[in-house]
Design a protein around this motif. Structure first.
Motif, PDB file in Angstrom:
ATOM      1  N   SER A 149       0.813  -1.214   0.000  1.00  0.00           N
ATOM      2  CA  SER A 149       0.000   0.000   0.000  1.00  0.00           C
ATOM      3  C   SER A 149       0.849   1.268   0.000  1.00  0.00           C
ATOM      4  CB  SER A 149      -0.922  -0.009   1.227  1.00  0.00           C
ATOM      5  OG  SER A 149      -1.715   1.144   1.278  1.00  0.00           O
ATOM      6  N   ARG A 150       1.964   1.236   0.728  1.00  0.00           N
ATOM      7  CA  ARG A 150       2.770   2.443   0.937  1.00  0.00           C
ATOM      8  C   ARG A 150       4.022   2.521   0.058  1.00  0.00           C
ATOM      9  NH1 ARG A 150       2.699   2.415   7.596  1.00  0.00           N
ATOM     10  NH2 ARG A 150       0.456   2.784   7.851  1.00  0.00           N
TER      11      ARG A 150
ATOM     12  N   LEU B 277      -2.297  -1.816  -4.915  1.00  0.00           N
ATOM     13  CA  LEU B 277      -3.428  -1.779  -3.985  1.00  0.00           C
ATOM     14  C   LEU B 277      -4.240  -3.072  -4.008  1.00  0.00           C
ATOM     15  CD1 LEU B 277      -4.634   1.902  -4.452  1.00  0.00           C
ATOM     16  CD2 LEU B 277      -3.141   0.947  -2.686  1.00  0.00           C
ATOM     17  N   GLY B 278      -4.230  -3.768  -5.147  1.00  0.00           N
ATOM     18  CA  GLY B 278      -4.932  -5.045  -5.210  1.00  0.00           C
ATOM     19  C   GLY B 278      -4.300  -6.070  -4.285  1.00  0.00           C
ATOM     20  N   LYS B 279      -2.953  -6.156  -4.314  1.00  0.00           N
ATOM     21  CA  LYS B 279      -2.257  -7.081  -3.420  1.00  0.00           C
ATOM     22  C   LYS B 279      -2.399  -6.645  -1.968  1.00  0.00           C
ATOM     23  CE  LYS B 279       1.197  -8.986  -6.593  1.00  0.00           C
ATOM     24  NZ  LYS B 279       2.642  -9.143  -6.865  1.00  0.00           N
ATOM     25  N   ALA B 280      -2.360  -5.326  -1.742  1.00  0.00           N
ATOM     26  CA  ALA B 280      -2.542  -4.830  -0.378  1.00  0.00           C
ATOM     27  C   ALA B 280      -3.896  -5.278   0.163  1.00  0.00           C
ATOM     28  CB  ALA B 280      -2.424  -3.308  -0.351  1.00  0.00           C
ATOM     29  N   ALA B 281      -4.934  -5.096  -0.656  1.00  0.00           N
ATOM     30  CA  ALA B 281      -6.286  -5.483  -0.222  1.00  0.00           C
ATOM     31  C   ALA B 281      -6.364  -6.982   0.053  1.00  0.00           C
ATOM     32  CB  ALA B 281      -7.304  -5.089  -1.292  1.00  0.00           C
TER      33      ALA B 281
ATOM     34  N   ALA C  31     -12.889   1.718  -2.452  1.00  0.00           N
ATOM     35  CA  ALA C  31     -12.517   1.078  -3.716  1.00  0.00           C
ATOM     36  C   ALA C  31     -11.007   1.139  -3.949  1.00  0.00           C
ATOM     37  CB  ALA C  31     -13.265   1.724  -4.883  1.00  0.00           C
ATOM     38  N   LEU C  32     -10.246   0.779  -2.929  1.00  0.00           N
ATOM     39  CA  LEU C  32      -8.783   0.779  -3.035  1.00  0.00           C
ATOM     40  C   LEU C  32      -8.314  -0.620  -3.423  1.00  0.00           C
ATOM     41  CD1 LEU C  32      -8.000   2.821   0.199  1.00  0.00           C
ATOM     42  CD2 LEU C  32      -8.043   3.667  -2.152  1.00  0.00           C
ATOM     43  N   GLY C  33      -8.181  -0.849  -4.712  1.00  0.00           N
ATOM     44  CA  GLY C  33      -7.711  -2.142  -5.193  1.00  0.00           C
ATOM     45  C   GLY C  33      -8.785  -3.201  -5.279  1.00  0.00           C
ATOM     46  N   VAL C  34      -9.991  -2.889  -4.836  1.00  0.00           N
ATOM     47  CA  VAL C  34     -11.140  -3.799  -4.913  1.00  0.00           C
ATOM     48  C   VAL C  34     -12.362  -2.971  -5.278  1.00  0.00           C
ATOM     49  CG1 VAL C  34     -10.266  -5.489  -3.242  1.00  0.00           C
ATOM     50  CG2 VAL C  34     -11.575  -3.510  -2.441  1.00  0.00           C
ATOM     51  N   PRO C  35     -13.405  -3.614  -5.827  1.00  0.00           N
ATOM     52  CA  PRO C  35     -14.639  -2.865  -6.097  1.00  0.00           C
ATOM     53  C   PRO C  35     -15.232  -2.320  -4.800  1.00  0.00           C
ATOM     54  CG  PRO C  35     -14.656  -4.991  -7.216  1.00  0.00           C
ATOM     55  CD  PRO C  35     -13.496  -5.017  -6.280  1.00  0.00           C
ATOM     56  N   GLN C  36     -15.839  -1.142  -4.891  1.00  0.00           N
ATOM     57  CA  GLN C  36     -16.450  -0.565  -3.696  1.00  0.00           C
ATOM     58  C   GLN C  36     -17.576  -1.471  -3.191  1.00  0.00           C
ATOM     59  OE1 GLN C  36     -18.570   3.265  -4.038  1.00  0.00           O
ATOM     60  NE2 GLN C  36     -17.305   3.964  -2.319  1.00  0.00           N
ATOM     61  N   ASP C  37     -17.586  -1.693  -1.886  1.00  0.00           N
ATOM     62  CA  ASP C  37     -18.585  -2.576  -1.299  1.00  0.00           C
ATOM     63  C   ASP C  37     -18.823  -2.127   0.143  1.00  0.00           C
ATOM     64  OD1 ASP C  37     -20.029  -4.676  -0.118  1.00  0.00           O
ATOM     65  OD2 ASP C  37     -19.130  -6.173  -1.444  1.00  0.00           O
TER      66      ASP C  37
END
Length: 300
Positions: free
Chosen positions: A196-197, A205-209, A234-240
């Motif tokens: 993430s950083r 961000l996908g791997k972070a999530a 929605a950081l690396g994943v669809p908003q949910d």
């Protein structure tokens, strides 16, 4: 003859080809051990340590472990070191002797002995074992490279803090990754922060999530809070929003303050989590911030 007695004893202990009989197995181990058979000495020590076929007796276990250890058996060296380190009935607590036997075993490549030696050298042992962070880090690396999950986390900390080794963010990520991929929750959470950083690795961000979620699903409160933020923004994943609220609840149930606050805001909103607009619960950070900036702000 000793080898045959040992083999028959193992068959009886394991119930291979004949009914299991711990008493007879221990008797055969003793016969072979008295002839100097190293494996039988080790197995007889296990019998005394666990009370299988003989009365449980840690002093007698230590005696047989020592006989096998002094003949070079790496497993016996490790077990003797552990017994002496912990102390017990008739076994005096010691620091210098465990270190010696751990080193003998570690020099033969025994992974757990390498890890135990790394721990002793990291913290020292009263006046008997000197603290040596560089040597500790070396043994931790050797154990970690053999696949020790718990120990893989330790070199990452050493490289992050420069304890006995130069600071190296890339090596931090390497060891977090090794431990995380074997299910170590703290390593998963720390690896997620690195992704993430942009710490020692390109931002992803996908791997972070994904790693935050893996740690959160094991009960890691900080990772659950971060997973919630990733879902809400929605950081690396669809908003949910539903998932965001669920992960905040997981963290809040453990008393995690940021999630307690965020979950309170979600409940006060009284808006269904499936609505398309941004709710106050998902507006913890201004909408105009960059995605990377929001990712950094989301970590707790």
């Amino acid at each position: 003859l000793a080898g045959a007695q040992c083999h028959l004893g193992r068959c009886l202990a394991e119930g291979r080809g004949r009914p299991q009989d711990d008493d007879e197995a221990a008797r055969l181990y003793r016969k072979a051990a008295d002839q100097g058979d190293t494996l039988s000495q080790y197995l007889l020590a296990i019998c005394h340590e666990e009370g299988r076929g003989v009365p449980r007796d840690e002093k007698e276990a230590a005696r047989w472990f020592r006989l096998a250890a002094d003949q070079g058996d790496a497993d016996a060296q490790l077990k003797l070191g552990l017994l002496l380190q912990l102390g017990g009935d008739g076994v005096p607590h010691d620091h210098a002797e465990p270190a010696r036997y751990f080193r003998l075993s570690a020099d033969q490549g025994e992974m757990e002995a390498q890890a135990q030696l790394g721990l002793l050298l990291r913290f020292g042992g009263d006046d008997d074992v000197s603290k040596d962070l560089a040597e500790s880090a070396r043994w931790f690396r050797l154990a970690a490279d053999q696949g020790s999950v718990q120990v893989q986390y330790s070199p990452a900390i050493s490289y992050a803090k420069g304890q006995g080794v130069p600071r190296d963010r890339a090596m931090v990520v390497r060891y977090y990754q090794l431990a995380a991929d074997q299910g170590h929750a703290d390593a998963q959470a720390m690896l997620a922060q690195c992704f993430s950083r942009r710490e020692g690795t390109p931002q992803d961000l996908g791997k972070a999530a994904r790693y935050f979620r893996l740690a959160a699903d094991q009960g890691h409160a900080g990772a659950a809070c971060s997973s919630a933020q990733h879902c809400l923004h929605a950081l690396g994943v669809p908003q949910d929003h539903d998932e965001g609220a669920r992960y905040h609840r997981l963290a809040a149930d453990q008393g995690h303050p940021p999630s307690l606050l965020a979950l309170g805001v979600i409940m006060l909103n009284r808006q269904p989590a499936r609505t398309g607009g941004r709710s106050r619960a998902g507006a913890c950070q201004p909408a105009r911030r960059s995605q990377a900036h929001r990712a950094r702000s989301a970590e707790h």
